[in-house]
Design a protein around this motif. Structure first.
Motif, PDB file in Angstrom:
ATOM      1  N   THR A   2      11.069  -1.621  -1.748  1.00 11.74           N
ATOM      2  CA  THR A   2       9.625  -2.251  -1.346  1.00 11.74           C
ATOM      3  C   THR A   2      10.047  -3.889  -1.672  1.00 11.74           C
ATOM      4  OG1 THR A   2       8.364  -0.419  -1.938  1.00 11.74           O
ATOM      5  CG2 THR A   2       7.299  -2.676  -1.617  1.00 11.74           C
ATOM      6  N   ALA A   3      10.689  -4.135  -2.651  1.00 11.74           N
ATOM      7  CA  ALA A   3      10.974  -5.721  -3.227  1.00 11.74           C
ATOM      8  C   ALA A   3      11.961  -6.175  -2.102  1.00 11.74           C
ATOM      9  CB  ALA A   3      11.450  -5.778  -4.389  1.00 11.74           C
ATOM     10  N   SER A   4      12.920  -5.739  -1.638  1.00  8.40           N
ATOM     11  CA  SER A   4      13.805  -5.845  -0.735  1.00  8.40           C
ATOM     12  C   SER A   4      13.033  -6.103   0.757  1.00  8.40           C
ATOM     13  CB  SER A   4      14.765  -4.764  -0.497  1.00  8.40           C
ATOM     14  OG  SER A   4      15.757  -4.974   0.559  1.00  8.40           O
ATOM     15  N   GLY A   5      12.108  -5.158   1.091  1.00 12.65           N
ATOM     16  CA  GLY A   5      11.555  -5.187   2.437  1.00 12.65           C
ATOM     17  C   GLY A   5      10.537  -6.432   2.025  1.00 12.65           C
ATOM     18  N   LEU A   6       9.906  -6.784   1.159  1.00 12.31           N
ATOM     19  CA  LEU A   6       9.067  -7.742   0.832  1.00 12.31           C
ATOM     20  C   LEU A   6       9.638  -9.225   1.315  1.00 12.31           C
ATOM     21  CD1 LEU A   6       6.589  -6.674  -1.914  1.00 12.31           C
ATOM     22  CD2 LEU A   6       5.835  -6.844   0.406  1.00 12.31           C
ATOM     23  N   ALA A   7      10.710  -9.130   0.470  1.00  8.62           N
ATOM     24  CA  ALA A   7      11.486 -10.351   0.780  1.00  8.62           C
ATOM     25  C   ALA A   7      12.005 -10.661   2.003  1.00  8.62           C
ATOM     26  CB  ALA A   7      12.721 -10.281  -0.140  1.00  8.62           C
ATOM     27  N   GLY A  47      16.251 -10.636  -0.764  1.00  7.47           N
ATOM     28  CA  GLY A  47      16.161  -9.602  -0.299  1.00  7.47           C
ATOM     29  C   GLY A  47      17.626  -8.582  -0.438  1.00  7.47           C
ATOM     30  N   PHE A  48      18.646  -9.374  -0.255  1.00 11.04           N
ATOM     31  CA  PHE A  48      19.890  -8.801  -0.435  1.00 11.04           C
ATOM     32  C   PHE A  48      20.262  -8.306  -2.111  1.00 11.04           C
ATOM     33  CE2 PHE A  48      24.537  -9.315  -1.039  1.00 11.04           C
ATOM     34  CZ  PHE A  48      24.954  -8.151  -0.244  1.00 11.04           C
ATOM     35  N   ALA A  49      19.626  -9.147  -3.073  1.00 16.47           N
ATOM     36  CA  ALA A  49      19.901  -8.853  -4.368  1.00 16.47           C
ATOM     37  C   ALA A  49      19.048  -7.626  -4.672  1.00 16.47           C
ATOM     38  CB  ALA A  49      19.402 -10.009  -5.114  1.00 16.47           C
ATOM     39  N   MET A  50      17.874  -7.493  -4.079  1.00 10.38           N
ATOM     40  CA  MET A  50      16.803  -6.110  -4.392  1.00 10.38           C
ATOM     41  C   MET A  50      17.589  -5.096  -3.823  1.00 10.38           C
ATOM     42  SD  MET A  50      14.419  -7.307  -6.195  1.00 10.38           S
ATOM     43  CE  MET A  50      15.506  -8.311  -6.750  1.00 10.38           C
ATOM     44  N   HIS A  51      18.418  -5.224  -2.555  1.00  8.30           N
ATOM     45  CA  HIS A  51      18.755  -4.139  -2.077  1.00  8.30           C
ATOM     46  C   HIS A  51      20.024  -3.717  -2.558  1.00  8.30           C
ATOM     47  CE1 HIS A  51      20.654  -1.721   1.527  1.00  8.30           C
ATOM     48  NE2 HIS A  51      22.027  -2.506   1.240  1.00  8.30           N
ATOM     49  N   ALA A  67       0.815  -1.227   0.134  1.00  9.67           N
ATOM     50  CA  ALA A  67       0.209   0.066  -0.120  1.00  9.67           C
ATOM     51  C   ALA A  67       0.946   1.362  -0.164  1.00  9.67           C
ATOM     52  CB  ALA A  67      -1.006   0.017   1.434  1.00  9.67           C
ATOM     53  N   GLU A  68       1.958   1.123   0.707  1.00  8.92           N
ATOM     54  CA  GLU A  68       2.926   2.475   0.764  1.00  8.92           C
ATOM     55  C   GLU A  68       3.463   2.605  -0.668  1.00  8.92           C
ATOM     56  OE1 GLU A  68       7.091   2.141   2.589  1.00  8.92           O
ATOM     57  OE2 GLU A  68       5.959   3.054   4.042  1.00  8.92           O
ATOM     58  N   LEU A  69       3.759   1.324  -1.168  1.00  5.29           N
ATOM     59  CA  LEU A  69       4.636   1.689  -2.557  1.00  5.29           C
ATOM     60  C   LEU A  69       3.361   2.296  -3.632  1.00  5.29           C
ATOM     61  CD1 LEU A  69       6.430   1.148  -4.593  1.00  5.29           C
ATOM     62  CD2 LEU A  69       5.530  -1.207  -5.094  1.00  5.29           C
ATOM     63  N   ALA A  70       2.331   1.908  -3.477  1.00  7.36           N
ATOM     64  CA  ALA A  70       1.057   2.371  -4.437  1.00  7.36           C
ATOM     65  C   ALA A  70       1.038   3.734  -4.334  1.00  7.36           C
ATOM     66  CB  ALA A  70      -0.274   1.594  -4.077  1.00  7.36           C
ATOM     67  N   LEU A  71       1.053   4.188  -2.871  1.00  2.70           N
ATOM     68  CA  LEU A  71       0.713   5.691  -2.426  1.00  2.70           C
ATOM     69  C   LEU A  71       2.129   6.397  -3.106  1.00  2.70           C
ATOM     70  CD1 LEU A  71      -0.591   8.072  -0.951  1.00  2.70           C
ATOM     71  CD2 LEU A  71       1.168   7.435   0.854  1.00  2.70           C
TER      72      LEU A  71
END
Length: 105
Positions: free
Chosen positions: A49-54, A78-82, A27-31
């Motif tokens: 966001t992808a990092s946080g989701l992972a 998550g590390f790769a997204m970071h 929801a935060e990403l969408a906003l």
């Protein structure tokens, strides 16, 4: 225990707590995608966001009893997204502005 603590323990043990956190992140990403229109800002937000989701997926996997391989997989993702987010931030901070055009005489 109090009913509130019982409820918190139940949603933590079931993984729902991590799922709620993941929903808040989406929801935060969408906003923020609605607010920020610049492509560089959007890329950074998406990777963040992808990092946080992972990371939340790794937490959920640990809470519901998945094995170390699944948890390590989510942490690696998550590390790769970071790293992707850091790369886009680095590019944004190191871009040099174009020099102004020289006057023609």
């Amino acid at each position: 225990m109090t009913p509130l603590l019982d409820w918190l323990n139940a949603i933590a043990a079931s993984g729902r707590l991590a799922e709620i956190a993941m929903a808040v992140l989406v929801a935060e990403l969408a906003l923020f995608l609605f607010v920020y229109r610049a492509p560089a800002a959007r890329r950074t937000l998406i990777f963040n966001t992808a990092s946080g989701l992972a990371l939340m997926a790794a937490l959920r996997a640990a809470l519901i009893g998945h094995g170390a391989l699944v948890i390590a997989g989510f942490l690696s993702l998550g590390f790769a997204m970071h790293l992707g987010e850091l790369w886009f931030r680095h590019r944004a901070f190191t871009k040099t502005p174009e020099p102004p055009p020289s006057p023609r005489d």
